[in-house]
Motif scaffolding. Structure first.
Motif, PDB file in Angstrom:
ATOM      1  N   ASN A 240     -34.246 -13.393  -2.892  1.00  0.00           N
ATOM      2  CA  ASN A 240     -34.945 -12.515  -1.959  1.00  0.00           C
ATOM      3  C   ASN A 240     -35.120 -11.125  -2.595  1.00  0.00           C
ATOM      4  OD1 ASN A 240     -32.262 -11.733  -1.867  1.00  0.00           O
ATOM      5  ND2 ASN A 240     -32.328 -11.156   0.291  1.00  0.00           N
ATOM      6  N   ASP A 241     -35.392 -11.112  -3.893  1.00  0.00           N
ATOM      7  CA  ASP A 241     -35.470  -9.868  -4.648  1.00  0.00           C
ATOM      8  C   ASP A 241     -36.726  -9.074  -4.296  1.00  0.00           C
ATOM      9  OD1 ASP A 241     -33.321 -10.945  -6.607  1.00  0.00           O
ATOM     10  OD2 ASP A 241     -34.932 -12.422  -6.682  1.00  0.00           O
ATOM     11  N   ASN A 242     -36.601  -7.754  -4.349  1.00  0.00           N
ATOM     12  CA  ASN A 242     -37.749  -6.867  -4.178  1.00  0.00           C
ATOM     13  C   ASN A 242     -38.510  -6.713  -5.489  1.00  0.00           C
ATOM     14  OD1 ASN A 242     -37.345  -6.412  -1.482  1.00  0.00           O
ATOM     15  ND2 ASN A 242     -36.227  -4.493  -1.765  1.00  0.00           N
ATOM     16  N   TYR A 243     -37.758  -6.538  -6.572  1.00  0.00           N
ATOM     17  CA  TYR A 243     -38.386  -6.347  -7.884  1.00  0.00           C
ATOM     18  C   TYR A 243     -37.338  -6.549  -8.978  1.00  0.00           C
ATOM     19  CZ  TYR A 243     -36.316  -1.642  -7.395  1.00  0.00           C
ATOM     20  OH  TYR A 243     -35.452  -0.594  -7.203  1.00  0.00           O
ATOM     21  N   ALA A 244     -37.825  -6.591 -10.219  1.00  0.00           N
ATOM     22  CA  ALA A 244     -36.941  -6.693 -11.378  1.00  0.00           C
ATOM     23  C   ALA A 244     -37.374  -5.644 -12.397  1.00  0.00           C
ATOM     24  CB  ALA A 244     -37.002  -8.082 -11.995  1.00  0.00           C
ATOM     25  N   ASP A 245     -36.427  -4.859 -12.889  1.00  0.00           N
ATOM     26  CA  ASP A 245     -36.712  -3.821 -13.881  1.00  0.00           C
ATOM     27  C   ASP A 245     -36.324  -4.291 -15.273  1.00  0.00           C
ATOM     28  OD1 ASP A 245     -37.843  -1.817 -12.337  1.00  0.00           O
ATOM     29  OD2 ASP A 245     -35.901  -0.978 -11.756  1.00  0.00           O
ATOM     30  N   LEU A 246     -37.142  -3.904 -16.254  1.00  0.00           N
ATOM     31  CA  LEU A 246     -36.860  -4.217 -17.649  1.00  0.00           C
ATOM     32  C   LEU A 246     -35.574  -3.527 -18.077  1.00  0.00           C
ATOM     33  CD1 LEU A 246     -38.315  -5.708 -20.063  1.00  0.00           C
ATOM     34  CD2 LEU A 246     -39.074  -3.424 -20.772  1.00  0.00           C
ATOM     35  N   VAL A 247     -34.689  -4.253 -18.747  1.00  0.00           N
ATOM     36  CA  VAL A 247     -33.458  -3.671 -19.294  1.00  0.00           C
ATOM     37  C   VAL A 247     -33.754  -3.210 -20.709  1.00  0.00           C
ATOM     38  CG1 VAL A 247     -31.038  -4.075 -19.877  1.00  0.00           C
ATOM     39  CG2 VAL A 247     -32.056  -5.231 -17.904  1.00  0.00           C
ATOM     40  N   ARG A 248     -33.490  -1.940 -20.977  1.00  0.00           N
ATOM     41  CA  ARG A 248     -33.831  -1.366 -22.279  1.00  0.00           C
ATOM     42  C   ARG A 248     -32.866  -1.837 -23.355  1.00  0.00           C
ATOM     43  NH1 ARG A 248     -36.827   3.441 -22.072  1.00  0.00           N
ATOM     44  NH2 ARG A 248     -36.609   3.461 -24.343  1.00  0.00           N
ATOM     45  N   PRO A 249     -33.381  -2.325 -24.498  1.00  0.00           N
ATOM     46  CA  PRO A 249     -32.510  -2.675 -25.635  1.00  0.00           C
ATOM     47  C   PRO A 249     -31.765  -1.444 -26.133  1.00  0.00           C
ATOM     48  CG  PRO A 249     -34.720  -3.583 -25.917  1.00  0.00           C
ATOM     49  CD  PRO A 249     -34.790  -2.639 -24.748  1.00  0.00           C
ATOM     50  N   GLY A 250     -30.605  -1.680 -26.694  1.00  0.00           N
ATOM     51  CA  GLY A 250     -29.823  -0.575 -27.237  1.00  0.00           C
ATOM     52  C   GLY A 250     -28.785  -0.042 -26.282  1.00  0.00           C
ATOM     53  N   THR A 251     -28.883  -0.379 -24.993  1.00  0.00           N
ATOM     54  CA  THR A 251     -27.897   0.079 -24.030  1.00  0.00           C
ATOM     55  C   THR A 251     -26.673  -0.832 -24.077  1.00  0.00           C
ATOM     56  OG1 THR A 251     -28.836  -1.272 -22.258  1.00  0.00           O
ATOM     57  CG2 THR A 251     -29.715   0.958 -22.530  1.00  0.00           C
ATOM     58  N   ALA A 252     -25.553  -0.332 -23.572  1.00  0.00           N
ATOM     59  CA  ALA A 252     -24.329  -1.145 -23.535  1.00  0.00           C
ATOM     60  C   ALA A 252     -24.528  -2.375 -22.661  1.00  0.00           C
ATOM     61  CB  ALA A 252     -23.168  -0.297 -23.014  1.00  0.00           C
ATOM     62  N   LEU A 253     -25.269  -2.217 -21.555  1.00  0.00           N
ATOM     63  CA  LEU A 253     -25.554  -3.347 -20.672  1.00  0.00           C
ATOM     64  C   LEU A 253     -26.324  -4.427 -21.426  1.00  0.00           C
ATOM     65  CD1 LEU A 253     -25.855  -4.815 -17.946  1.00  0.00           C
ATOM     66  CD2 LEU A 253     -27.857  -3.354 -17.494  1.00  0.00           C
ATOM     67  N   TYR A 254     -27.355  -4.026 -22.135  1.00  0.00           N
ATOM     68  CA  TYR A 254     -28.182  -4.993 -22.870  1.00  0.00           C
ATOM     69  C   TYR A 254     -27.337  -5.729 -23.911  1.00  0.00           C
ATOM     70  CZ  TYR A 254     -32.122  -6.826 -25.578  1.00  0.00           C
ATOM     71  OH  TYR A 254     -33.009  -7.656 -26.226  1.00  0.00           O
ATOM     72  N   ARG A 255     -26.509  -5.004 -24.632  1.00  0.00           N
ATOM     73  CA  ARG A 255     -25.681  -5.635 -25.666  1.00  0.00           C
ATOM     74  C   ARG A 255     -24.716  -6.642 -25.056  1.00  0.00           C
ATOM     75  NH1 ARG A 255     -25.800  -0.314 -27.790  1.00  0.00           N
ATOM     76  NH2 ARG A 255     -23.801   0.168 -26.809  1.00  0.00           N
ATOM     77  N   SER A 256     -24.152  -6.294 -23.899  1.00  0.00           N
ATOM     78  CA  SER A 256     -23.220  -7.206 -23.231  1.00  0.00           C
ATOM     79  C   SER A 256     -23.921  -8.493 -22.807  1.00  0.00           C
ATOM     80  CB  SER A 256     -22.607  -6.506 -22.013  1.00  0.00           C
ATOM     81  OG  SER A 256     -21.805  -7.398 -21.270  1.00  0.00           O
ATOM     82  N   LEU A 257     -25.099  -8.358 -22.209  1.00  0.00           N
ATOM     83  CA  LEU A 257     -25.868  -9.525 -21.777  1.00  0.00           C
ATOM     84  C   LEU A 257     -26.295 -10.377 -22.972  1.00  0.00           C
ATOM     85  CD1 LEU A 257     -28.169  -7.754 -19.150  1.00  0.00           C
ATOM     86  CD2 LEU A 257     -26.288  -9.323 -18.619  1.00  0.00           C
ATOM     87  N   ALA A 258     -26.787  -9.717 -24.019  1.00  0.00           N
ATOM     88  CA  ALA A 258     -27.301 -10.429 -25.190  1.00  0.00           C
ATOM     89  C   ALA A 258     -26.195 -11.187 -25.917  1.00  0.00           C
ATOM     90  CB  ALA A 258     -27.995  -9.451 -26.134  1.00  0.00           C
TER      91      ALA A 258
END
Length: 427
Positions: A240-258
């Motif tokens: 039931n999402d409203n939207y999805a935002d692009l996760v920027r490469p290089g962030t700690a979040l992105y590295r954890s997910l990747a």
């Protein structure tokens, strides 16, 4: 009239949904494409309108797995360069044909684990990766006991469903009994060949934000093409999402997910082609919801190409045909500086569509790049409720140079969305 006959062919298994883009891509590179599909997928109301027969020199619709033998026989005298799964229901068939024809492929022994959400998490647990607590059973009492053990909300779903079909969030025994009754005995029409759901998969509910990651692999070399973080008003129901935002490469979040996704890909034997991952960011870190060994659905690849040219589609030929070129391209990749948002449209109104939708209400907004809208004059607009089978009327992509642009224009998108529904219903 001159004719070109080439022995070199690409076999696309289920060229439906986003898989419909694969044949035009390889046709443009000079290859001929052959289509193979299961009857259940080919005739499914969601998939069937996306098939374009003119993209293929031959097409085979299989009523059962036995038809794979005939397809292999007909490939004699041709030089099959690659076999590619185009959509979720045809993943197992693509794996089987790849083995029979000796093509580069994902790990054969883990084929079922890439479709069964139960075996998927069993495999992650054996590999020491974060996975969800779960149970596969046909007994209602077993699920009651599992719910008592978890001590809170649980998720019930078919073992090999897709597109949130048959997924239920349950807090009470009444909700559990209702969901089990809906799942057991229902047709698993998203499976490779139409079957009946004989068991229910129960999973612990995972709190935390949901992320979507799309990858491309070649001989075990993985690349994250794009990552998105979904935003929803609440988590009372799936998707039931409203939207999805692009996760920027290089962030700690992105590295954890990747890092987690790469380990999951290795654990599940994903070695060639596309994969679409859904994760939750829990207190213990990323945890897989599920993965499909195919391209992401409902995608505008032109928008993704604008954001970052290395998309699942643009990388596909090298991934399947030239690993060296694939590795060179991903190593030379530079991070995108664009901001992007995928907006899921949602109607709180219902009625007959009496006027053609005025999509300029969206396209006149600076950051809106493309709109997919599923309704036209003569259709019926329903209040969006996916649990009742009333899906979203569409979605759109926004792209900007900074987050402030997206936030500013997003408010206008939502305002104009309401105007759109109101004018569509006017006599």
């Amino acid at each position: 009239m001159s004719q070109l006959f080439s022995k070199d062919v690409i076999v696309i298994v289920g060229g439906l949904s986003s898989g419909r883009h694969i044949a035009p891509l390889f046709n443009g590179l000079g290859y001929k494409c052959i289509h193979v599909c299961t009857k259940s997928a080919f005739e499914h109301p969601i998939f069937s309108p996306t098939f374009n027969p003119s993209d293929y020199i031959e097409s085979y619709v299989l009523h059962s797995e036995d038809g794979a033998e005939e397809v292999v026989r007909r490939m004699r005298g041709r030089n099959v360069k690659a076999i590619i799964a185009g959509c979720e229901p045809c993943i197992l068939l693509a794996d089987r044909l790849s083995v029979m024809l000796g093509m580069p492929r994902n790990a054969e022994s883990l084929s079922t684990a890439r479709r069964s959400k139960y075996l998927m998490h069993e495999r992650l647990g054996r590999c020491g990766l974060t996975s969800v607590k779960h149970l596969l059973t046909d007994r209602l009492q077993d699920i009651y006991d599992f719910h008592d053990q978890i001590g809170g909300k649980i998720v019930l779903k078919p073992e090999a469903g897709a597109n949130t079909e048959g997924v239920y969030y349950c807090n009470t025994r009444g909700q559990i009994a209702d969901a089990v009754g809906r799942i057991l005995g229902s047709k698993a029409i998203f499976d490779d060949f139409t079957e009946v759901n004989a068991k229910v998969l129960a999973q612990e509910y995972m709190s935390g934000k949901q992320y979507l990651l799309n990858t491309m692999s070649s001989d075990g070399n993985h690349y994250i093409c794009d990552a998105w973080g979904e935003v929803r008003p609440n988590d009372d129901a799936p998707s039931n999402d409203n939207y999805a935002d692009l996760v920027r490469p290089g962030t700690a979040l992105y590295r954890s997910l990747a890092e987690y996704v790469t380990r999951v890909a290795d654990a599940l034997g994903i070695r060639y082609g596309a994969a679409h991952f859904e994760l939750r960011m829990t207190d213990q870190g990323p945890c897989l919801v599920e993965v499909g060994a195919r391209m992401s659905g409902n995608v505008d690849f032109s928008v993704l190409y604008e954001i970052h040219s290395l998309t699942q589609l643009s990388l596909l030929p090298d991934a399947m045909l030239d690993t060296q070129a694939f590795v060179a391209r991903i190593r030379a990749a530079s991070a995108s500086t664009k901001e992007a948002r995928k907006v899921y449209l949602s109607s709180d109104k219902a009625g007959d569509v009496l006027r053609e939708p005025n999509l300029r209400l969206f396209t006149d907004i600076d950051t809106v790049r493309s709109v997919l809208f599923r309704l036209a004059k003569g259709d019926r607009l329903y209040k969006t409720d996916r649990s009742q089978g009333h899906g979203r009327p569409g979605h759109l992509y926004m792209v900007g140079n900074d987050a402030d642009e997206i936030v500013r224009d997003y408010e206008r998108v939502r305002h104009n969305e309401q105007l759109l529904y109101e004018t569509m219903l006017l006599p």
